[in-house]
Design a protein around this motif. Structure first.
Motif, PDB file in Angstrom:
ATOM      1  N   GLY A 106       0.828  -1.193   0.000  1.00  0.00           N
ATOM      2  CA  GLY A 106       0.000   0.000   0.000  1.00  0.00           C
ATOM      3  C   GLY A 106       0.862   1.241   0.000  1.00  0.00           C
ATOM      4  O   GLY A 106       2.083   1.171   0.051  1.00  0.00           O
ATOM      5  N   ASP A 107       0.195   2.365  -0.041  1.00  0.00           N
ATOM      6  CA  ASP A 107       0.908   3.629  -0.057  1.00  0.00           C
ATOM      7  C   ASP A 107       0.070   4.708   0.598  1.00  0.00           C
ATOM      8  O   ASP A 107      -1.112   4.522   0.853  1.00  0.00           O
ATOM      9  N   ASP A 108       0.742   5.809   0.891  1.00  0.00           N
ATOM     10  CA  ASP A 108       0.041   7.002   1.342  1.00  0.00           C
ATOM     11  C   ASP A 108       0.571   8.166   0.515  1.00  0.00           C
ATOM     12  O   ASP A 108       1.168   7.938  -0.544  1.00  0.00           O
ATOM     13  N   ASP A 109       0.395   9.371   0.964  1.00  0.00           N
ATOM     14  CA  ASP A 109       0.783  10.537   0.160  1.00  0.00           C
ATOM     15  C   ASP A 109       2.273  10.573  -0.175  1.00  0.00           C
ATOM     16  O   ASP A 109       2.644  10.996  -1.264  1.00  0.00           O
ATOM     17  N   ILE A 110       3.124  10.130   0.769  1.00  0.00           N
ATOM     18  CA  ILE A 110       4.566  10.275   0.536  1.00  0.00           C
ATOM     19  C   ILE A 110       5.350   8.969   0.621  1.00  0.00           C
ATOM     20  O   ILE A 110       6.567   8.985   0.470  1.00  0.00           O
ATOM     21  N   SER A 111       4.694   7.851   0.879  1.00  0.00           N
ATOM     22  CA  SER A 111       5.464   6.625   1.079  1.00  0.00           C
ATOM     23  C   SER A 111       4.753   5.378   0.563  1.00  0.00           C
ATOM     24  O   SER A 111       3.550   5.383   0.332  1.00  0.00           O
ATOM     25  N   TRP A 112       5.561   4.319   0.395  1.00  0.00           N
ATOM     26  CA  TRP A 112       5.068   2.991   0.022  1.00  0.00           C
ATOM     27  C   TRP A 112       5.402   2.020   1.139  1.00  0.00           C
ATOM     28  O   TRP A 112       6.484   2.071   1.730  1.00  0.00           O
ATOM     29  N   TYR A 113       4.506   1.079   1.401  1.00  0.00           N
ATOM     30  CA  TYR A 113       4.747  -0.029   2.316  1.00  0.00           C
ATOM     31  C   TYR A 113       5.039  -1.253   1.458  1.00  0.00           C
ATOM     32  O   TYR A 113       4.199  -1.648   0.641  1.00  0.00           O
ATOM     33  N   VAL A 114       6.249  -1.823   1.611  1.00  0.00           N
ATOM     34  CA  VAL A 114       6.697  -2.878   0.706  1.00  0.00           C
ATOM     35  C   VAL A 114       7.404  -4.004   1.452  1.00  0.00           C
ATOM     36  O   VAL A 114       7.843  -3.845   2.598  1.00  0.00           O
ATOM     37  N   TRP A 115       7.546  -5.132   0.744  1.00  0.00           N
ATOM     38  CA  TRP A 115       8.485  -6.182   1.123  1.00  0.00           C
ATOM     39  C   TRP A 115       9.554  -6.188   0.052  1.00  0.00           C
ATOM     40  O   TRP A 115       9.248  -6.279  -1.147  1.00  0.00           O
ATOM     41  N   ASP A 116      10.804  -6.051   0.458  1.00  0.00           N
ATOM     42  CA  ASP A 116      11.939  -6.036  -0.457  1.00  0.00           C
ATOM     43  C   ASP A 116      12.463  -7.464  -0.567  1.00  0.00           C
ATOM     44  O   ASP A 116      12.998  -8.018   0.399  1.00  0.00           O
ATOM     45  N   SER A 117      12.312  -8.079  -1.743  1.00  0.00           N
ATOM     46  CA  SER A 117      12.699  -9.475  -1.927  1.00  0.00           C
ATOM     47  C   SER A 117      14.209  -9.673  -1.905  1.00  0.00           C
ATOM     48  O   SER A 117      14.679 -10.754  -1.571  1.00  0.00           O
ATOM     49  N   GLU A 118      14.982  -8.657  -2.242  1.00  0.00           N
ATOM     50  CA  GLU A 118      16.441  -8.775  -2.219  1.00  0.00           C
ATOM     51  C   GLU A 118      16.985  -8.667  -0.798  1.00  0.00           C
ATOM     52  O   GLU A 118      17.878  -9.412  -0.413  1.00  0.00           O
ATOM     53  N   ALA A 119      16.455  -7.753  -0.019  1.00  0.00           N
ATOM     54  CA  ALA A 119      16.902  -7.561   1.368  1.00  0.00           C
ATOM     55  C   ALA A 119      16.149  -8.466   2.334  1.00  0.00           C
ATOM     56  O   ALA A 119      16.536  -8.591   3.494  1.00  0.00           O
ATOM     57  N   ASN A 120      15.056  -9.069   1.855  1.00  0.00           N
ATOM     58  CA  ASN A 120      14.202  -9.931   2.671  1.00  0.00           C
ATOM     59  C   ASN A 120      13.726  -9.203   3.926  1.00  0.00           C
ATOM     60  O   ASN A 120      13.879  -9.691   5.045  1.00  0.00           O
ATOM     61  N   GLU A 121      13.163  -7.996   3.711  1.00  0.00           N
ATOM     62  CA  GLU A 121      12.640  -7.237   4.837  1.00  0.00           C
ATOM     63  C   GLU A 121      11.478  -6.350   4.398  1.00  0.00           C
ATOM     64  O   GLU A 121      11.346  -6.000   3.234  1.00  0.00           O
ATOM     65  N   PHE A 122      10.664  -6.007   5.368  1.00  0.00           N
ATOM     66  CA  PHE A 122       9.536  -5.100   5.151  1.00  0.00           C
ATOM     67  C   PHE A 122      10.042  -3.681   5.365  1.00  0.00           C
ATOM     68  O   PHE A 122      10.785  -3.412   6.309  1.00  0.00           O
ATOM     69  N   GLN A 123       9.629  -2.771   4.470  1.00  0.00           N
ATOM     70  CA  GLN A 123      10.176  -1.426   4.490  1.00  0.00           C
ATOM     71  C   GLN A 123       9.097  -0.377   4.224  1.00  0.00           C
ATOM     72  O   GLN A 123       8.082  -0.657   3.600  1.00  0.00           O
ATOM     73  N   LEU A 124       9.387   0.813   4.683  1.00  0.00           N
ATOM     74  CA  LEU A 124       8.630   1.997   4.336  1.00  0.00           C
ATOM     75  C   LEU A 124       9.551   2.834   3.462  1.00  0.00           C
ATOM     76  O   LEU A 124      10.644   3.212   3.897  1.00  0.00           O
ATOM     77  N   LEU A 125       9.144   3.070   2.203  1.00  0.00           N
ATOM     78  CA  LEU A 125       9.971   3.813   1.250  1.00  0.00           C
ATOM     79  C   LEU A 125       9.406   5.197   1.011  1.00  0.00           C
ATOM     80  O   LEU A 125       8.191   5.375   0.928  1.00  0.00           O
ATOM     81  N   TYR A 126      10.292   6.157   0.862  1.00  0.00           N
ATOM     82  CA  TYR A 126       9.921   7.525   0.502  1.00  0.00           C
ATOM     83  C   TYR A 126       9.654   7.547  -1.004  1.00  0.00           C
ATOM     84  O   TYR A 126      10.527   7.190  -1.811  1.00  0.00           O
ATOM     85  N   LYS A 127       8.446   7.930  -1.410  1.00  0.00           N
ATOM     86  CA  LYS A 127       8.054   7.851  -2.824  1.00  0.00           C
ATOM     87  C   LYS A 127       8.974   8.609  -3.783  1.00  0.00           C
ATOM     88  O   LYS A 127       9.395   8.037  -4.791  1.00  0.00           O
ATOM     89  N   PRO A 128       9.254   9.872  -3.534  1.00  0.00           N
ATOM     90  CA  PRO A 128      10.031  10.584  -4.549  1.00  0.00           C
ATOM     91  C   PRO A 128      11.400   9.965  -4.840  1.00  0.00           C
ATOM     92  O   PRO A 128      11.821   9.903  -5.981  1.00  0.00           O
ATOM     93  N   SER A 129      12.081   9.454  -3.815  1.00  0.00           N
ATOM     94  CA  SER A 129      13.454   8.974  -4.013  1.00  0.00           C
ATOM     95  C   SER A 129      13.583   7.457  -3.936  1.00  0.00           C
ATOM     96  O   SER A 129      14.573   6.903  -4.405  1.00  0.00           O
ATOM     97  N   GLY A 130      12.629   6.782  -3.305  1.00  0.00           N
ATOM     98  CA  GLY A 130      12.743   5.343  -3.092  1.00  0.00           C
ATOM     99  C   GLY A 130      13.636   4.994  -1.911  1.00  0.00           C
ATOM    100  O   GLY A 130      13.920   3.830  -1.667  1.00  0.00           O
ATOM    101  N   GLU A 131      14.081   6.007  -1.168  1.00  0.00           N
ATOM    102  CA  GLU A 131      14.922   5.769   0.010  1.00  0.00           C
ATOM    103  C   GLU A 131      14.134   5.065   1.102  1.00  0.00           C
ATOM    104  O   GLU A 131      12.942   5.323   1.286  1.00  0.00           O
ATOM    105  N   ILE A 132      14.830   4.206   1.851  1.00  0.00           N
ATOM    106  CA  ILE A 132      14.206   3.510   2.971  1.00  0.00           C
ATOM    107  C   ILE A 132      14.041   4.491   4.125  1.00  0.00           C
ATOM    108  O   ILE A 132      15.011   5.083   4.600  1.00  0.00           O
TER     109      ILE A 132
END
Length: 76
Positions: free
Chosen positions: A30-56
């Motif tokens: 899912g996502d909100d105004d500025i972030s995405w809630y994801v599972w990163d298959s390479e890092a094998n972890e759940f993350q909150l990413l900043y939408k504009p940059s993709g930074e964790i």
């Protein structure tokens, strides 16, 4: 909220987000105004990413912890 709303379709939304090659390693929950809630298959972890940059912005120990965080933000 309309249960037939495509915004709620996790498969359809992942297909759209996976159009960007850099996003193909993520399962988007899912996502909100500025972030995405994801599972990163390479890092094998759940993350909150900043939408504009993709930074964790944050990592989570589990899917439960990520969902609790997302729900707390919505309910505040």
């Amino acid at each position: 909220m309309n249960p037939d709303d495509n915004y709620l379709d996790i498969i359809e939304n992942n297909e759209i987000w996976h159009d960007v090659i850099e996003h193909q390693k993520y399962l988007f929950f899912g996502d909100d105004d500025i972030s995405w809630y994801v599972w990163d298959s390479e890092a094998n972890e759940f993350q909150l990413l900043y939408k504009p940059s993709g930074e964790i912005m944050e990592t989570f120990e589990s899917c439960d912890a990520m969902i609790i965080e997302a729900l707390e933000k919505v309910l505040d």
